[in-house]
Design a protein around this motif. Sequence first.
Motif, PDB file in Angstrom:
ATOM      1  N   TYR A 272      -1.726  -3.853 -22.854  1.00 42.56           N
ATOM      2  CA  TYR A 272      -1.940  -4.970 -21.926  1.00 42.56           C
ATOM      3  C   TYR A 272      -2.079  -4.486 -20.483  1.00 42.56           C
ATOM      4  CZ  TYR A 272      -0.215  -7.585 -25.929  1.00 42.56           C
ATOM      5  OH  TYR A 272      -0.034  -8.102 -27.186  1.00 42.56           O
ATOM      6  N   PHE A 273      -1.593  -3.289 -20.221  1.00 38.51           N
ATOM      7  CA  PHE A 273      -1.603  -2.783 -18.851  1.00 38.51           C
ATOM      8  C   PHE A 273      -2.045  -1.332 -18.848  1.00 38.51           C
ATOM      9  CE2 PHE A 273       0.539  -0.532 -15.377  1.00 38.51           C
ATOM     10  CZ  PHE A 273       0.044  -1.238 -14.303  1.00 38.51           C
ATOM     11  N   SER A 274      -3.031  -1.029 -18.064  1.00 33.94           N
ATOM     12  CA  SER A 274      -3.530   0.335 -17.950  1.00 33.94           C
ATOM     13  C   SER A 274      -3.871   0.618 -16.502  1.00 33.94           C
ATOM     14  CB  SER A 274      -4.763   0.542 -18.829  1.00 33.94           C
ATOM     15  OG  SER A 274      -5.307   1.834 -18.609  1.00 33.94           O
ATOM     16  N   LEU A 275      -3.468   1.814 -16.031  1.00 29.37           N
ATOM     17  CA  LEU A 275      -3.756   2.187 -14.658  1.00 29.37           C
ATOM     18  C   LEU A 275      -5.252   2.376 -14.416  1.00 29.37           C
ATOM     19  CD1 LEU A 275      -0.868   4.697 -13.874  1.00 29.37           C
ATOM     20  CD2 LEU A 275      -1.185   2.418 -12.923  1.00 29.37           C
ATOM     21  N   LYS A 276      -6.034   2.466 -15.503  1.00 22.23           N
ATOM     22  CA  LYS A 276      -7.481   2.598 -15.360  1.00 22.23           C
ATOM     23  C   LYS A 276      -8.076   1.360 -14.693  1.00 22.23           C
ATOM     24  CE  LYS A 276      -7.961   5.563 -19.437  1.00 22.23           C
ATOM     25  NZ  LYS A 276      -8.553   5.679 -20.799  1.00 22.23           N
ATOM     26  N   ASN A 277      -7.404   0.210 -14.897  1.00 20.92           N
ATOM     27  CA  ASN A 277      -7.911  -1.046 -14.344  1.00 20.92           C
ATOM     28  C   ASN A 277      -7.369  -1.341 -12.949  1.00 20.92           C
ATOM     29  OD1 ASN A 277      -9.284  -1.562 -16.759  1.00 20.92           O
ATOM     30  ND2 ASN A 277      -7.471  -2.487 -17.675  1.00 20.92           N
ATOM     31  N   VAL A 278      -6.557  -0.425 -12.421  1.00 25.74           N
ATOM     32  CA  VAL A 278      -5.931  -0.639 -11.115  1.00 25.74           C
ATOM     33  C   VAL A 278      -6.781   0.022 -10.036  1.00 25.74           C
ATOM     34  CG1 VAL A 278      -3.895  -0.232  -9.707  1.00 25.74           C
ATOM     35  CG2 VAL A 278      -3.646  -0.731 -12.138  1.00 25.74           C
ATOM     36  N   SER A 279      -7.118  -0.738  -9.012  1.00 23.89           N
ATOM     37  CA  SER A 279      -7.915  -0.171  -7.919  1.00 23.89           C
ATOM     38  C   SER A 279      -7.051   0.706  -7.028  1.00 23.89           C
ATOM     39  CB  SER A 279      -8.541  -1.295  -7.088  1.00 23.89           C
ATOM     40  OG  SER A 279      -7.532  -2.065  -6.451  1.00 23.89           O
ATOM     41  N   VAL A 280      -7.676   1.709  -6.449  1.00 26.23           N
ATOM     42  CA  VAL A 280      -6.960   2.630  -5.558  1.00 26.23           C
ATOM     43  C   VAL A 280      -6.458   1.886  -4.333  1.00 26.23           C
ATOM     44  CG1 VAL A 280      -7.197   4.715  -4.151  1.00 26.23           C
ATOM     45  CG2 VAL A 280      -8.337   4.585  -6.372  1.00 26.23           C
ATOM     46  N   SER A 281      -7.230   0.906  -3.862  1.00 26.20           N
ATOM     47  CA  SER A 281      -6.836   0.154  -2.663  1.00 26.20           C
ATOM     48  C   SER A 281      -5.521  -0.582  -2.867  1.00 26.20           C
ATOM     49  CB  SER A 281      -7.929  -0.842  -2.277  1.00 26.20           C
ATOM     50  OG  SER A 281      -8.141  -1.789  -3.310  1.00 26.20           O
ATOM     51  N   THR A 282      -5.283  -1.071  -4.095  1.00 25.23           N
ATOM     52  CA  THR A 282      -4.030  -1.775  -4.376  1.00 25.23           C
ATOM     53  C   THR A 282      -2.845  -0.838  -4.229  1.00 25.23           C
ATOM     54  OG1 THR A 282      -5.161  -3.272  -5.904  1.00 25.23           O
ATOM     55  CG2 THR A 282      -2.769  -3.140  -6.082  1.00 25.23           C
ATOM     56  N   LEU A 283      -2.974   0.384  -4.749  1.00 27.18           N
ATOM     57  CA  LEU A 283      -1.904   1.373  -4.641  1.00 27.18           C
ATOM     58  C   LEU A 283      -1.696   1.786  -3.184  1.00 27.18           C
ATOM     59  CD1 LEU A 283      -2.747   3.608  -7.737  1.00 27.18           C
ATOM     60  CD2 LEU A 283      -1.018   1.821  -7.578  1.00 27.18           C
ATOM     61  N   ALA A 286       0.130  -0.945  -1.490  1.00 24.97           N
ATOM     62  CA  ALA A 286       1.527  -0.936  -1.927  1.00 24.97           C
ATOM     63  C   ALA A 286       2.330   0.058  -1.097  1.00 24.97           C
ATOM     64  CB  ALA A 286       1.619  -0.593  -3.411  1.00 24.97           C
ATOM     65  N   ALA A 287       1.771   1.259  -0.889  1.00 27.50           N
ATOM     66  CA  ALA A 287       2.460   2.278  -0.089  1.00 27.50           C
ATOM     67  C   ALA A 287       2.599   1.834   1.369  1.00 27.50           C
ATOM     68  CB  ALA A 287       1.694   3.597  -0.171  1.00 27.50           C
ATOM     69  N   VAL A 288       1.522   1.248   1.925  1.00 27.45           N
ATOM     70  CA  VAL A 288       1.540   0.816   3.328  1.00 27.45           C
ATOM     71  C   VAL A 288       2.581  -0.274   3.550  1.00 27.45           C
ATOM     72  CG1 VAL A 288       0.214  -0.379   5.120  1.00 27.45           C
ATOM     73  CG2 VAL A 288      -0.844   1.465   3.809  1.00 27.45           C
ATOM     74  N   PHE A 289       2.573  -1.293   2.697  1.00 30.86           N
ATOM     75  CA  PHE A 289       3.512  -2.404   2.879  1.00 30.86           C
ATOM     76  C   PHE A 289       4.946  -1.992   2.561  1.00 30.86           C
ATOM     77  CE2 PHE A 289      -0.378  -5.025   2.633  1.00 30.86           C
ATOM     78  CZ  PHE A 289      -0.183  -5.766   3.783  1.00 30.86           C
ATOM     79  N   PHE A 290       5.126  -1.041   1.651  1.00 31.08           N
ATOM     80  CA  PHE A 290       6.471  -0.526   1.390  1.00 31.08           C
ATOM     81  C   PHE A 290       7.020   0.164   2.632  1.00 31.08           C
ATOM     82  CE2 PHE A 290       8.991   3.241   0.323  1.00 31.08           C
ATOM     83  CZ  PHE A 290      10.110   2.637  -0.234  1.00 31.08           C
ATOM     84  N   ILE A 291       6.220   1.058   3.228  1.00 31.80           N
ATOM     85  CA  ILE A 291       6.683   1.822   4.401  1.00 31.80           C
ATOM     86  C   ILE A 291       6.928   0.892   5.587  1.00 31.80           C
ATOM     87  CG2 ILE A 291       6.002   3.559   6.100  1.00 31.80           C
ATOM     88  CD1 ILE A 291       4.463   4.965   3.819  1.00 31.80           C
ATOM     89  N   LEU A 292       5.980  -0.017   5.849  1.00 33.02           N
ATOM     90  CA  LEU A 292       6.157  -0.931   6.978  1.00 33.02           C
ATOM     91  C   LEU A 292       7.330  -1.887   6.746  1.00 33.02           C
ATOM     92  CD1 LEU A 292       2.456  -1.861   7.881  1.00 33.02           C
ATOM     93  CD2 LEU A 292       3.961  -0.223   9.005  1.00 33.02           C
ATOM     94  N   GLY A 293       7.456  -2.377   5.516  1.00 28.64           N
ATOM     95  CA  GLY A 293       8.579  -3.258   5.202  1.00 28.64           C
ATOM     96  C   GLY A 293       9.904  -2.559   5.364  1.00 28.64           C
ATOM     97  N   TYR A 294       9.941  -1.288   4.954  1.00 29.08           N
ATOM     98  CA  TYR A 294      11.186  -0.535   5.105  1.00 29.08           C
ATOM     99  C   TYR A 294      11.549  -0.386   6.572  1.00 29.08           C
ATOM    100  CZ  TYR A 294      14.261   3.392   5.762  1.00 29.08           C
ATOM    101  OH  TYR A 294      15.287   4.176   6.193  1.00 29.08           O
ATOM    102  N   PHE A 295      10.603   0.082   7.401  1.00 29.04           N
ATOM    103  CA  PHE A 295      10.925   0.309   8.806  1.00 29.04           C
ATOM    104  C   PHE A 295      11.269  -0.988   9.528  1.00 29.04           C
ATOM    105  CE2 PHE A 295       8.695   4.406   8.217  1.00 29.04           C
ATOM    106  CZ  PHE A 295       9.667   5.227   8.750  1.00 29.04           C
ATOM    107  N   LEU A 296      10.631  -2.070   9.144  1.00 29.81           N
ATOM    108  CA  LEU A 296      10.939  -3.359   9.759  1.00 29.81           C
ATOM    109  C   LEU A 296      12.391  -3.753   9.498  1.00 29.81           C
ATOM    110  CD1 LEU A 296       9.687  -5.860  11.234  1.00 29.81           C
ATOM    111  CD2 LEU A 296       9.308  -6.826   8.968  1.00 29.81           C
TER     112      LEU A 296
END
Length: 419
Positions: A272-283, A286-296
């Motif tokens: 039901y879930f495969s990383l092949k269907n995941v766009s690079v932009s989403t990942l 995810a990294a950008v919002f994780f880092i910004l959310g952490y520092f905030l």
Amino acid sequence: MREFWIIFKQAFTTKAKAKSFIITTSIMIAAIFLLANMPKLIDTVKHVTGGDAKDVLYVVDTSGVLVDRLKAQLETEDSGIKIETTGKSEKELTDQVTSKEIDSFLTVSVDEQGTIHANYTTMSLMDFSLPGRIQDALQSMQTEMKAEELNLSGAQVQTLFTPIQFEQKNVSPSAKSEEEVMTAQILVYILMFVIYFSVIMYSSMIAMDVANEKSSRVMEILISSVSPVKHMFAKVLGIGSLGILQIAIYGITGYIAFKTSAAEVPGGFTDYFSLKNVSVSTLVYAAVFFILGYFLYATLAALLGSLVSRTEDVQQMIMPMSLLIVAAFIIAVTGLSNPEIGYVTYASYFPFFAPLVMFLRVGMLELPMWEPLVSIAIMLLTIFILGWFGARVYRGGVLMYGPSRSLKDIGKAIQLGKE
């Protein structure tokens, strides 16, 4: 900068060498491998304990014509149910079910109109799967019997259940297929949990660490050799780097675990879930919002942690911050099924909600580039303002001792910092 890197290294290595960090990381790695191999473990346990044996169903057939049909139907469907015909009365069988000698029994009959009547008796409060399979088999039998009564062939019966041809067409150039939407939902849900728990855990860790140094009077020695501002940002970056390392370990572990188990277990999670269907932009988002959310939130946590002198007061002081991230998570989860709803759109631009809510939108929708960039810019501006304001509070807050009353102590900390 030498003092900055010394405190950065101390914050990183102290937490990394802590038993709680090592134990927590080890348990999570083991849990990831356990989750990835859960289907194999369940099959092994069933085989060893005999859980893969067929369910035995005792049947009382008052019509004398249904039990053989039922056996044939269940065998055709490979339902895993073994039929045992019995001549005992319903009262005797009910007594056996009550005394737990048998799990259940079924009574079947046919009325004058050719309608099947069935009564299933059990003591189990959670017995839903077995009666559901039996009901499906009896329904198929009922269809066959009615077809025979009407002299319909098998092909004619099949035409009665021919599904309509329904096709959904989306003219949006960014439309996603059902599989892509499901993959995006699963990924966004997982990453939202990662961001949510990481921000809460590491922000609380910073606040607790600052309060612990104040309560042990270590802070007085530290700020005599390094400015409070350097101390605050070195702690935020040190513990943040440790958090990124821990998340990276979990990510690599998860990839290896599911990659090695995927080929051996058909019909599992990876179907039901495969990383092949995941766009690079989403990942990347995810990294950008994780880092910004952490520092905030980490900057806010350091600010609040500097106001308390006892570790017992930390949770009470950071409660407003915790409520903000909880509210963000609730909004994101409720918007998971419909990320285009109005309040989700508005919340995605609020800096304390954006790490989760805007990530939800960029993961589920094809947004124009300016929307996430505006949200990121608002977060960066908020982090800058909060860092500037937090440094002023931190400068005086680390010198404040005594019971912490409320957020009103912020003004007192700023005044003390000026002096």
